[in-house]
Design a protein around this motif. Structure first.
Motif, PDB file in Angstrom:
ATOM      1  N   GLY A 290       0.809  -1.212   0.000  1.00 58.73           N
ATOM      2  CA  GLY A 290       0.000   0.000   0.000  1.00 58.73           C
ATOM      3  C   GLY A 290       0.842   1.262   0.000  1.00 58.73           C
ATOM      4  N   LEU A 291       1.839   1.306   0.864  1.00 60.95           N
ATOM      5  CA  LEU A 291       2.680   2.506   0.949  1.00 60.95           C
ATOM      6  C   LEU A 291       3.389   2.777  -0.378  1.00 60.95           C
ATOM      7  CD1 LEU A 291       4.201   1.944   4.499  1.00 60.95           C
ATOM      8  CD2 LEU A 291       2.768   3.884   3.826  1.00 60.95           C
ATOM      9  N   GLY A 295       2.150   5.506  -3.638  1.00 57.99           N
ATOM     10  CA  GLY A 295       3.064   6.611  -3.845  1.00 57.99           C
ATOM     11  C   GLY A 295       3.473   7.354  -2.588  1.00 57.99           C
ATOM     12  N   PHE A 296       3.215   6.778  -1.423  1.00 57.80           N
ATOM     13  CA  PHE A 296       3.686   7.435  -0.195  1.00 57.80           C
ATOM     14  C   PHE A 296       5.200   7.356  -0.098  1.00 57.80           C
ATOM     15  CE2 PHE A 296      -0.742   6.468   0.906  1.00 57.80           C
ATOM     16  CZ  PHE A 296      -1.148   7.725   1.344  1.00 57.80           C
ATOM     17  N   VAL A 297       5.750   6.262  -0.607  1.00 62.00           N
ATOM     18  CA  VAL A 297       7.209   6.097  -0.678  1.00 62.00           C
ATOM     19  C   VAL A 297       7.511   5.451  -2.021  1.00 62.00           C
ATOM     20  CG1 VAL A 297       7.465   5.820   1.825  1.00 62.00           C
ATOM     21  CG2 VAL A 297       7.126   3.797   0.385  1.00 62.00           C
ATOM     22  N   PHE A 305      10.671   2.887   5.840  1.00 61.82           N
ATOM     23  CA  PHE A 305       9.750   3.953   6.247  1.00 61.82           C
ATOM     24  C   PHE A 305       9.012   3.560   7.521  1.00 61.82           C
ATOM     25  CE2 PHE A 305       5.664   6.273   5.747  1.00 61.82           C
ATOM     26  CZ  PHE A 305       6.149   7.565   5.607  1.00 61.82           C
ATOM     27  N   ILE A 306       8.557   2.299   7.548  1.00 64.00           N
ATOM     28  CA  ILE A 306       7.866   1.799   8.741  1.00 64.00           C
ATOM     29  C   ILE A 306       8.845   1.684   9.900  1.00 64.00           C
ATOM     30  CG2 ILE A 306       6.716  -0.230   9.709  1.00 64.00           C
ATOM     31  CD1 ILE A 306       5.614  -0.685   6.782  1.00 64.00           C
ATOM     32  N   GLU A 307      10.015   1.134   9.602  1.00 62.33           N
ATOM     33  CA  GLU A 307      11.012   0.900  10.636  1.00 62.33           C
ATOM     34  C   GLU A 307      11.432   2.205  11.306  1.00 62.33           C
ATOM     35  OE1 GLU A 307      14.235  -1.284   9.032  1.00 62.33           O
ATOM     36  OE2 GLU A 307      14.809  -2.144  10.962  1.00 62.33           O
ATOM     37  N   LEU A 361      -6.982   8.438   4.460  1.00 60.24           N
ATOM     38  CA  LEU A 361      -7.134   7.566   3.288  1.00 60.24           C
ATOM     39  C   LEU A 361      -7.272   6.122   3.747  1.00 60.24           C
ATOM     40  CD1 LEU A 361      -5.307   7.717  -0.102  1.00 60.24           C
ATOM     41  CD2 LEU A 361      -5.529   5.528   1.062  1.00 60.24           C
ATOM     42  N   ALA A 362      -8.249   5.423   3.175  1.00 61.46           N
ATOM     43  CA  ALA A 362      -8.415   3.992   3.438  1.00 61.46           C
ATOM     44  C   ALA A 362      -8.202   3.232   2.140  1.00 61.46           C
ATOM     45  CB  ALA A 362      -9.808   3.707   3.995  1.00 61.46           C
ATOM     46  N   GLN A 363      -7.306   2.243   2.198  1.00 64.90           N
ATOM     47  CA  GLN A 363      -7.005   1.426   1.019  1.00 64.90           C
ATOM     48  C   GLN A 363      -7.375  -0.013   1.313  1.00 64.90           C
ATOM     49  OE1 GLN A 363      -5.946   2.361  -1.987  1.00 64.90           O
ATOM     50  NE2 GLN A 363      -5.877   0.283  -2.793  1.00 64.90           N
TER      51      GLN A 363
END
Lengths: 385, 68
Positions: A290-291, A295-297, A305-307, A361-363
């Motif tokens: 999803g990320l 296009g969030f990353v 990014f999560i880490e 935003l919900a994906q």
């Protein structure tokens, strides 16, 4: 046609209980959620003219509720179906609103039809008691494995998506199935279900449901309910393949990319405008897709990014703040719970509330990367209402 | 590699294979250890058939032998 801000969610509720609810049938769970959502909107079932339901026939749900609907949506493309229901309702309402027929005094047939679209519970997510977890894990092996073999150490990071989420919820909601902190070590110590997915990288299997009440923004303003309206700012949907093995690219979901694309959702909002994010996590790797796909990353950057904590509360993009399908609940089709958490965050009533959420935003994913739905929701300020 | 199941012995391997003609299909991998180390990507495979419960012959894939 743009639906931006023309449609609002004015009622939202989960079933009274979620988790293990053996005494209620699927239909009773539908009804419980719908009644609570309608009450949440300050309405009665007599105000409801439309019904959407996935899996369970909307005709049966409507009849059980005592509603004779003139708007019916039975779209069923997996767990993201509820996001598509909102999109379809928004499109229908927005189309009708061009003729100003959301006026409660409209009475001509055409107007009446559109007016009746004005409110409708999108009744959702019945119980699943079959042991689907392992079968689904099997199905997801191809999509789980490919990115992990790109040699960038994604697997530990994928595990941390689950661990991070729970760790981030220092005060998790009392309704969450898993309320204890789950560490990365816990994830790797849990049994292997289907390589590379450990038990704690697979979603829960729970009973429960939820429902929404959607109406035109005009009507929401004219008849203010007890809760602030949450506006629909952008919507998208797409499907790629009925079989995960036929994905164009195992490391990226075409349906995710399409449903979230500016071309499909027609909203002017981009990743930088999103304050809060829900990504359907039937398995721990889905937020990585999803990320990246939204296009969030960039490609290959989601794990880091999560880490680095950006998706934790206090980070710049808090993710799955209800605990997700991994920790909160997963009724077999979880998409309704994405929307409900986005609504709670935008209303400011979430147990793990993120400060100052204006746009969420919900994906959703349907099946095993078969289909996808995207919703961008916002407060009145974000909608310019 | 699936480690839990009720219908057959575990673990067993599920893979997507690309046929030389182009199409892709899901299959089991047989005759290879069910470990990530042994199940490498882009293995050269050939089709085999195993009888299933309905006595039909179900396609599966084994490592291609050099001599064939």
């Amino acid at each position: 046609m743009s639906v931006k801000g023309a449609v609002a969610i004015i009622g939202a509720a989960e079933t009274e209980r979620i988790g293990t609810v053996p005494e209620l049938s699927a239909l009773e769970l539908h009804a419980d959620a719908a009644r609570r959502a309608v009450a949440d909107a300050g309405l009665t079932m007599a105000d409801v003219d439309g019904v959407a339901s996935a899996g369970h026939s909307p005709t049966a749900v409507a009849h059980y509720l005592g509603v004779t609907p003139t708007y019916i949506d039975g779209t069923m493309v997996g767990g993201c179906s509820y996001l598509l229901h909102v999109r379809h309702a928004a499109a229908a309402i927005a189309a009708g609103s061009r003729t100003s027929c959301s006026s409660p005094t409209a009475s001509r047939a055409g107007h009446e039809w559109a007016h009746r679209l004005g409110s409708g519970p999108l009744v959702a997510a019945g119980p699943v008691r079959a042991p689907v977890r392992h079968d689904r894990a099997t199905h997801d092996v191809p999509d789980g494995r490919a990115p992990l073999h790109e040699g960038d150490g994604t697997h530990p990071r994928a595990a941390r998506v689950g661990g991070r989420r729970a760790a981030a919820l220092v005060v998790p909601g009392p309704r969450a199935k898993f309320r204890d902190l789950i560490t990365v070590d816990d994830v790797f110590a849990s049994p292997m279900i289907a390589y590379p997915m450990h038990l704690l990288e697979c979603c829960l299997v729970t009973d429960g449901g939820g429902a929404l009440v959607v109406t035109s923004a005009d009507r929401a303003r004219a008849m203010p309910g007890p809760k602030p309206p949450v506006y629909v700012l952008g919507t998208g949907e797409a499907s790629e393949t009925p079989m995960v093995s036929m994905m164009e690219d195992f490391t990226s979901s075409k349906a995710f990319r399409l449903s979230s694309s500016a071309r499909v959702r027609r909203g002017g909002l981009g990743p930088r405008d999103i304050d809060h994010l829900m990504i359907y996590d039937a398995f721990a790797h889905l937020p990585i897709y999803g990320l990246e796909d939204l296009g969030f990353v960039g490609r290959g950057e989601a794990g880091a990014f999560i880490e680095e904590g950006h998706t934790s509360p206090g980070g710049r993009l808090p993710l799955n703040t209800n605990g997700g399908g991994l920790s909160y609940t997963h009724t077999g089709m979880y998409g309704m719970f994405l929307i409900l958490e986005s609504v709670r965050q935008l209303r400011g009533e979430a147990p793990a509330q993120v400060p100052d959420v204006e746009v969420s935003l919900a994906q959703g994913v349907g099946g095993m990367f078969m289909a996808a739905g995207t919703l961008i929701l916002g407060t009145g300020a974000a909608a310019g209402a | 590699v699936r480690h839990r199941g009720s219908k057959t012995e575990v673990p067993y391997a599920i893979a997507v294979v690309e046929l030389s003609e182009g199409p892709r299909m899901l299959t089991n991998i047989v005759g290879v250890d069910n470990t990530p180390e042994s199940l490498v990507l882009d293995m050269d495979l050939e089709v085999d058939f195993e009888p299933n419960a309905a006595t039909r012959r179900c396609p599966c894939s084994g490592r291609r032998e050099r001599a064939r």
